[in-house]
Design an enzyme around this catalytic site. Structure first.
Site, short mmCIF file in Angstrom:
data_model
loop_
_atom_site.label_atom_id
_atom_site.label_comp_id
_atom_site.label_asym_id
_atom_site.label_seq_id
_atom_site.Cartn_x
_atom_site.Cartn_y
_atom_site.Cartn_z
N ASN A 69 -45.23 -16.25 15.01
CA ASN A 69 -44.92 -17.14 13.90
C ASN A 69 -43.63 -17.90 14.20
OD1 ASN A 69 -47.11 -16.19 12.32
ND2 ASN A 69 -45.90 -14.45 11.59
N ASP A 87 -44.21 -2.08 13.52
CA ASP A 87 -43.76 -2.93 12.40
C ASP A 87 -43.55 -2.06 11.16
OD1 ASP A 87 -44.16 -6.25 11.73
OD2 ASP A 87 -44.02 -4.85 10.05
N GLN A 136 -42.52 -17.03 9.58
CA GLN A 136 -41.43 -16.31 10.27
C GLN A 136 -40.36 -15.90 9.26
OE1 GLN A 136 -39.50 -18.33 13.58
NE2 GLN A 136 -38.31 -16.50 14.10
N SER A 137 -39.96 -14.63 9.32
CA SER A 137 -38.93 -14.12 8.40
C SER A 137 -37.79 -13.44 9.12
CB SER A 137 -39.56 -13.14 7.39
OG SER A 137 -40.12 -12.03 8.07
N HIS A 163 -40.46 -12.61 18.18
CA HIS A 163 -41.25 -11.37 18.21
C HIS A 163 -42.72 -11.70 18.26
CE1 HIS A 163 -40.21 -12.48 14.07
NE2 HIS A 163 -41.40 -12.03 13.71
N LEU A 164 -43.43 -10.99 19.09
CA LEU A 164 -44.87 -11.12 19.24
C LEU A 164 -45.51 -9.99 18.43
CD1 LEU A 164 -47.29 -12.42 20.91
CD2 LEU A 164 -46.94 -10.55 22.50
N HIS A 165 -46.35 -10.37 17.45
CA HIS A 165 -47.09 -9.36 16.70
C HIS A 165 -48.32 -8.95 17.51
CE1 HIS A 165 -45.23 -10.04 12.61
NE2 HIS A 165 -44.96 -11.22 13.15
P1 DGP Z 1 -42.40 -12.47 10.83
O1 DGP Z 1 -42.79 -12.61 9.39
O2 DGP Z 1 -43.40 -13.07 11.80
O3 DGP Z 1 -40.98 -12.95 11.08
O4 DGP Z 1 -42.43 -10.91 11.12
C1 DGP Z 1 -41.35 -10.08 10.90
C2 DGP Z 1 -41.88 -8.67 10.90
O5 DGP Z 1 -40.78 -7.80 11.10
C3 DGP Z 1 -42.55 -8.23 9.60
O6 DGP Z 1 -43.92 -7.92 9.87
C4 DGP Z 1 -41.79 -6.99 9.17
C5 DGP Z 1 -41.00 -6.61 10.40
N1 DGP Z 1 -39.70 -6.06 10.15
C6 DGP Z 1 -38.70 -6.62 9.43
N2 DGP Z 1 -37.60 -5.84 9.45
C7 DGP Z 1 -37.94 -4.74 10.20
C8 DGP Z 1 -37.22 -3.58 10.58
O7 DGP Z 1 -36.06 -3.36 10.24
N3 DGP Z 1 -37.90 -2.69 11.34
C9 DGP Z 1 -39.19 -2.88 11.75
N4 DGP Z 1 -39.74 -1.93 12.50
N5 DGP Z 1 -39.87 -3.98 11.41
C10 DGP Z 1 -39.26 -4.89 10.64
#
Ligand code: DGP
Length: 114
Positions: free
Chosen positions: A87, A30, A94-95, A100-102
């Protein structure tokens, strides 16, 4: 999806620190880690949110968890404990609109989550 950042990571169009990939899933670190280990496990198939997964995606959904478990085993984090988070929609944080699974590990986690 041509404008999906995680599809671009899965295809290699955008760089990420990839920790595992196969025909179905990709796992990468992440960009904004919330724990010493913070890996995202995504399906290569574009699905916007977990509420849109269907019966036909059952094996794929399971693959996300099994992939995370394998990464955790490889990192030696099983005994210490780890957290898997999905999320769904803005209200849950969720963004990025690709499932995606954290996978979070390497520290102690509180409950309930924020
Ligand atoms: P969520 O908030 O659950 O949708 O998590 C999205 C996650 O994605 C957040 O923890 C940051 C990560 N993220 C967003 N853009 C990028 C990217 O371009 N590269 C990587 N490696 N992670 C990203």
């Amino acid at each position: 999806m041509s404008d999906c950042i995680f599809c671009k990571i899965a295809s290699g169009e955008i760089n990420a620190s990839i920790v595992y990939q196969d025909d179905e899933v990709v796992a990468f670190n992440d960009l904004n880690p919330q724990a010493p280990t913070h890996v995202l496990v995504i399906p290569r198939k574009h699905v916007s949110r977990i509420s849109e997964l269907e019966e036909a995606d059952a094996a794929l959904a399971g693959r996300l968890i099994l992939t995370a478990n394998q990464i955790v085993r490889d990192l030696g984090l099983v005994e210490a404990g780890y957290r898997l988070v999905l999320n769904c929609n803005e209200g849950a944080g969720q963004s990025v609109w690709h499932v995606h699974l954290h996978l979070l590990g390497g520290r102690t986690f509180g409950w309930p989550p924020g």
